[in-house]
Motif scaffolding. Structure first.
Motif, short mmCIF file in Angstrom:
data_model
loop_
_atom_site.label_atom_id
_atom_site.label_comp_id
_atom_site.label_asym_id
_atom_site.label_seq_id
_atom_site.Cartn_x
_atom_site.Cartn_y
_atom_site.Cartn_z
N LEU A 186 0.85 -1.34 -0.01
CA LEU A 186 0.01 0.07 -0.12
C LEU A 186 0.84 1.14 -0.05
O LEU A 186 0.61 2.35 -0.41
N ILE A 189 1.75 3.10 -3.36
CA ILE A 189 0.60 3.42 -4.17
C ILE A 189 0.36 4.91 -4.15
O ILE A 189 0.52 5.50 -3.01
N ILE A 193 -6.05 6.13 -1.91
CA ILE A 193 -6.15 4.61 -1.79
C ILE A 193 -7.68 4.32 -1.54
O ILE A 193 -8.41 4.66 -0.44
N GLN A 197 -8.91 -1.34 -2.79
CA GLN A 197 -7.29 -1.61 -2.64
C GLN A 197 -6.99 -2.14 -1.21
O GLN A 197 -6.17 -3.05 -0.96
N LEU A 198 -7.86 -1.72 -0.16
CA LEU A 198 -7.60 -2.19 1.16
C LEU A 198 -8.15 -3.44 1.50
O LEU A 198 -7.44 -4.16 2.23
N GLN A 201 -5.70 -6.50 1.46
CA GLN A 201 -4.53 -6.31 2.42
C GLN A 201 -4.55 -6.56 3.95
O GLN A 201 -5.67 -5.95 4.39
N GLN A 203 -5.08 -6.17 7.50
CA GLN A 203 -5.35 -4.99 8.72
C GLN A 203 -4.96 -5.48 9.93
O GLN A 203 -5.37 -6.35 10.11
N TRP A 244 -1.51 -3.34 7.56
CA TRP A 244 -1.61 -1.84 7.64
C TRP A 244 -2.68 -1.51 8.49
O TRP A 244 -3.38 -2.44 9.04
N LEU A 264 -0.58 6.64 4.76
CA LEU A 264 -1.44 5.96 3.60
C LEU A 264 -2.59 7.23 3.36
O LEU A 264 -3.35 7.70 4.37
#
Length: 309
Positions: A186, A189, A193, A197-198, A201, A203, A244, A264
């Motif tokens: 991330l 990018i 964002i 896109q999250l 990934q 968390q 993230w 981010l």
């Protein structure tokens, strides 16, 4: 015990004060002027101390009296005695004016402790005799400690109603920042964002309770999430690139400056175009009257937080 009492009662505070004054002023005459007494009274007090100790404290063969080895050895102890008695007097005077013996404080783990420590330093300088007990607790536990009378004051990060039994004063709004390690996908990018896109990934999410599924989790945007109950553990995971997540800005500012984490740029967060913030408050129970030290600490917290008193 009785022998100790007999030995101690032979000395007076005035003898120690005179002994120290002669040293600090450089002579008997100068000490007499400083203390506003006759020189003979100064000489008498020193001789009385020498007789009671059985030691010669000053070599009087010189133009100015010089400390003997015994005098040099006893001087720091005499100063300590006088300082301790002065401290005893200040403590007693404070208690006579209603100053608390101790103030207990609970701080939510989301709160910027730099703000709290600055206020505590102000308390220490204003009321050095007051002891402080501070606990750091997560949401819910902090408020419960104040409600149960286990903490005089609470510095809490409120996400729900506090209840009518509390007096609450707002301190600051603490912004949350979404971050990841520079090596995280991330972080590469450019531009905002999006939620899509999250979702793919991992968390890292802070939660109060990992034993049950917490339907009140806020800000969970990924399909896969790891839950942790400690903010520092979450911070270490983010540094390591495990995933993230979001943290209070004050917790990540050093990592951002050092390049260990990257901000981010979120397109949106829970339907808003900006990251949320968490409001912090200083609270106490309405019942009861806070003492001078507790009131000072509240004012110092408000001043550090930039809020009106």
């Amino acid at each position: 015990m009785f022998r100790l009492v007999d030995r101690v009662s032979a000395y007076t505070l005035d003898q120690f004060l005179v002994f120290i004054a002669v040293v600090d002023c450089g002579g008997f005459a100068a000490a007499a002027r400083k203390l506003g007494r006759a020189q003979s009274a100064i000489t008498y007090a020193v001789r009385a101390l020498e007789e009671q100790t059985g030691l010669v404290l000053f070599d009087r063969a010189h133009y100015r009296p010089q400390l003997t080895d015994a005098g040099r050895g006893l001087l720091p102890r005499a100063r300590l005695l006088v300082e301790d008695l002065d401290d005893f007097h200040r403590h007693a005077e404070g208690f006579a004016h209603g100053v608390e013996a101790a103030v207990s404080l609970v701080v939510n783990e989301f709160v910027d402790q730099g703000l709290v420590i600055g206020a505590l330093d102000s308390l220490r300088r204003a009321y050095p005799s007051v002891r402080v007990r501070m606990a750091v607790k997560p949401f819910g536990d902090d408020i419960e400690m104040v409600r149960a009378g286990q903490a005089t004051l609470g510095v809490v990060a409120a996400i729900s109603s506090l209840g009518n039994e509390f007096e609450a004063r707002q301190l600051v709004d603490q912004a949350l920042v979404a971050v990841a390690a520079p090596s995280h996908p991330l972080a590469a990018i450019r531009g905002p964002i999006g939620l899509g896109q999250l979702r793919g990934q991992m968390q890292i999410v802070w939660t109060r309770n990992i034993t049950v599924t917490d339907s009140t989790d806020l800000g969970v945007h990924a399909l896969d999430a790891w839950h942790v109950t400690d903010l520092n553990a979450k911070l270490h995971m983010l540094r390591a690139g495990v995933g993230w997540g979001s943290l209070p800005a004050h917790m990540v500012q050093e990592d951002l400056a050092a390049g260990r984490l990257c901000v981010l740029d979120m397109e949106s967060w829970e339907g808003r175009d900006r990251m949320p913030s968490v409001s912090s408050f200083v609270i106490r129970l309405k019942k009861g009257v806070p003492g001078p030290a507790a009131r000072h600490l509240v004012d110092a917290l408000l001043a550090k937080g930039g809020a009106p008193k």
